[in-house]
Enzyme design. Sequence first.
Site, PDB file in Angstrom:
ATOM      1  N   SER A   1       0.839  -1.199   0.000  1.00 57.37           N
ATOM      2  CA  SER A   1       0.000   0.000   0.000  1.00 57.37           C
ATOM      3  C   SER A   1       0.867   1.240   0.000  1.00 57.37           C
ATOM      4  O   SER A   1       2.040   1.212   0.386  1.00 57.37           O
ATOM      5  CB  SER A   1      -0.891   0.017   1.244  1.00 57.37           C
ATOM      6  OG  SER A   1      -0.112   0.295   2.406  1.00 57.37           O
ATOM      7  N   ASP A   2       0.284   2.345  -0.424  1.00 61.65           N
ATOM      8  CA  ASP A   2       0.899   3.633  -0.136  1.00 61.65           C
ATOM      9  C   ASP A   2       0.687   3.901   1.352  1.00 61.65           C
ATOM     10  O   ASP A   2      -0.188   3.314   1.997  1.00 61.65           O
ATOM     11  CB  ASP A   2       0.283   4.732  -0.992  1.00 61.65           C
ATOM     12  CG  ASP A   2       1.219   5.931  -1.159  1.00 61.65           C
ATOM     13  OD1 ASP A   2       2.183   6.052  -0.386  1.00 61.65           O
ATOM     14  OD2 ASP A   2       0.976   6.747  -2.065  1.00 61.65           O
ATOM     15  N   TRP A   3       1.489   4.802   1.895  1.00 56.75           N
ATOM     16  CA  TRP A   3       1.508   5.056   3.335  1.00 56.75           C
ATOM     17  C   TRP A   3       0.232   5.790   3.750  1.00 56.75           C
ATOM     18  O   TRP A   3       0.038   6.954   3.402  1.00 56.75           O
ATOM     19  CB  TRP A   3       2.749   5.858   3.681  1.00 56.75           C
ATOM     20  CG  TRP A   3       3.978   5.018   3.927  1.00 56.75           C
ATOM     21  CD1 TRP A   3       4.739   5.014   5.064  1.00 56.75           C
ATOM     22  CD2 TRP A   3       4.593   4.068   3.046  1.00 56.75           C
ATOM     23  NE1 TRP A   3       5.776   4.112   4.940  1.00 56.75           N
ATOM     24  CE2 TRP A   3       5.711   3.513   3.717  1.00 56.75           C
ATOM     25  CE3 TRP A   3       4.304   3.595   1.771  1.00 56.75           C
ATOM     26  CZ2 TRP A   3       6.543   2.544   3.158  1.00 56.75           C
ATOM     27  CZ3 TRP A   3       5.132   2.627   1.201  1.00 56.75           C
ATOM     28  CH2 TRP A   3       6.217   2.117   1.881  1.00 56.75           C
TER      29      TRP A   3
END
Length: 737
Positions: free
Chosen positions: A263-265
């Site tokens: 995932s992106d943060w």
Amino acid sequence: MVDARTQKRPAATPASAPVKISAEARAAKLVKQMTRAEKLQLAFSFFPPQATGKSGSPTDMIPSAGHVPPIPRLGIPALRESDASLGVANQVEQRKGDVATALPAGLATAATFDPEFAYRGGAMIGSEARAKRFNILLAGGVNLTRDPWNGRNFEYLGEDPLLAGVMAGEAIRGVQSNHIVSTVKHYALNSQETGRMVLNARIGEAALRESDLLAFEIAIERGRPGSVMCAYNQLNGEYACENRVLLTDILRKDWGYKGWVMSDWGGVHSTAKAALAGLDQQSGKELDKQPYFAAPLAAAVADGSVPEARLDEMITRILTGVIENGLLDHPMPATAQPIDYATNAVIAQRTAEAGIVLLKNDNAILPLARTAKRIVLIGGHADVGVLSGGGSSQVRSVGGAPVEIPLTSGAAASFARVTWHASSPLAAIRKLAPGAEISFVDGRDPAAAAAAAKHADVAIVFATQWQTEAQDAETLVLPDNQDALIDAVVAANRKTVVILETGGPVLMPWIDRVAGVIQAWYPGQRGGEAIAGIVFGMVNPSGRLPITFPRSADQAPRPAPVGLETLKTAADRTAAANSNGAADAAPTHFPIDYQEGSDVGYRWYAAKKLTPLFPFGHGLSYSSFAYANLKVGGGTTLTVSFDVTNKGARAGADVPQVYVAHASGAPRLAAFKRVMLKPGESRHVTLTAEPRILADWDVTGHQWHIAGGSYRVKVAKDVADAGLVTETVLAERRFAK
């Protein structure tokens, strides 16, 4: 009852033992030896800035983007992640004193139209990352430029799926040549920063396949990234990081991707839904509302809502990407290693030189003769450095930051500063013209700047526009009254050259009055030297625009960021663009309908019959080039051959571009090549068109379809150039990839 304290763990087999089986098979064997707790350990990463010192967090984390602890008994190393679009990032100097080589903006690399520059830049960044003991780089940004005001355009590789996909793939391949992992990101349609956490990007299947997804597909094929990073936004009603169509149906089934999806943060919104949709790892769990892939995932596996087999698959994919890129067989050094920053700086400078675009050059005002006696440089802090873009890609470059301005507001305030690299155009120009009187005026007072310009042989104005992750430019007008500054200077001296250090297109109401314009982008840590080399002709400019420059904001599909009217307060805008934004804000979700579909960038202008200020592919040279003897082969494969000749007196590089159009459709870039030629030299060039560029996506047949019939083929200097044109007939063809 079995006592868990005495239960034997599966016997360990050294993971680094040389074996002749695929990375996927090795990963699967390792997973069979792991306990459930060990598997779960790999399903999320810590975010060191917020995890350090907390109970349960590792004690050996490097301040950076992410950390996954090792499993020593199986030879699985710690995974240390760094942001790295333009160099090993160190935003707001979280690692005190740690510097790295800063490449120019991604748009500058794209402007070279040369995959070799992308590869060299990636290899350089990867080598520095490994020396700093990082083994995962959050690189490979390939989101297409749909809007000229996107705050992150500078990180990416332009508006064309072929150019962006090829350049991203080569950059990824370069990074991974160092036995570390690169991501490709942000999957998919993360096309603006305003409201990126809450917006719903809406687009049809065929249009998405033919544009943004095609860029990802090409990048993945060429670069074979160990990981794909899913985006913040929703796509057609589902968050990208829990979107089964994206993560499983397309990525796994259609493209056959074997690595892992991280995932992106701050981009995770569920446990079971995300895991079952195809997300394999939660990144920086402290930035999400819950540590979804920590204790909640353990509970979901225990109660069966996430099957054990799915957990095994997640960890197998993580280890596949890790093993295939050599992290087990070529471990990180135990201590930080020396870095040849001087050699790496040359890579940054050569990339900047090849990516700087000469937009206008009336009466051959450039290159400046070394005999020029009085030159005045105005504005842009050109006395001390060159501007860089902000956000997670920010590099703390060698030489430090001569100007650094903290943000007091906005979504990027917590992790971005307005920063200049220590590469002074003034010093570099003085070095190349030691006999000239070269002065600098800061440009804050247009009248003072005009007075200084009046008696100069040439006035050079440095105009800047700072762009950053998490925020979009609300206008394409140059900030801080710089248009008035340029107006005043050119009124005093018609021999005025404007050098733009911007994150993308800006409006140029003064374009007809100035003598020359150079698009320098954010030129990196040797940007001053690169600009000086172009200005004085030590380097023949060869950059070509990877993005269309509109004549006015209303020419673009959307004249301003969508959602500004919905996100009315600063707190809402911060929360909607930043996972750790205002805690008390509840920003409203909003849709963006991408009406242009697959007609992104120059295709939009062609479809709407709009004439931009500067077209895609535009770029001038101090030489002139001619094309001749065009021959095209049709049938099942489109091949194009022609001669290119340097008609000028200087050696230089040209970038012939092949555009193809079917029936009344918009032209599409189907092939390109950067060609270096001596004065008078000719080269015979043969190019093969990318078949997916010629095709449309058949939704019903779930495949690419090239319609049989006549196609217009053009070899040209840019998309608007008349070039050489012919027609050929292609056979109907259907194919999966």
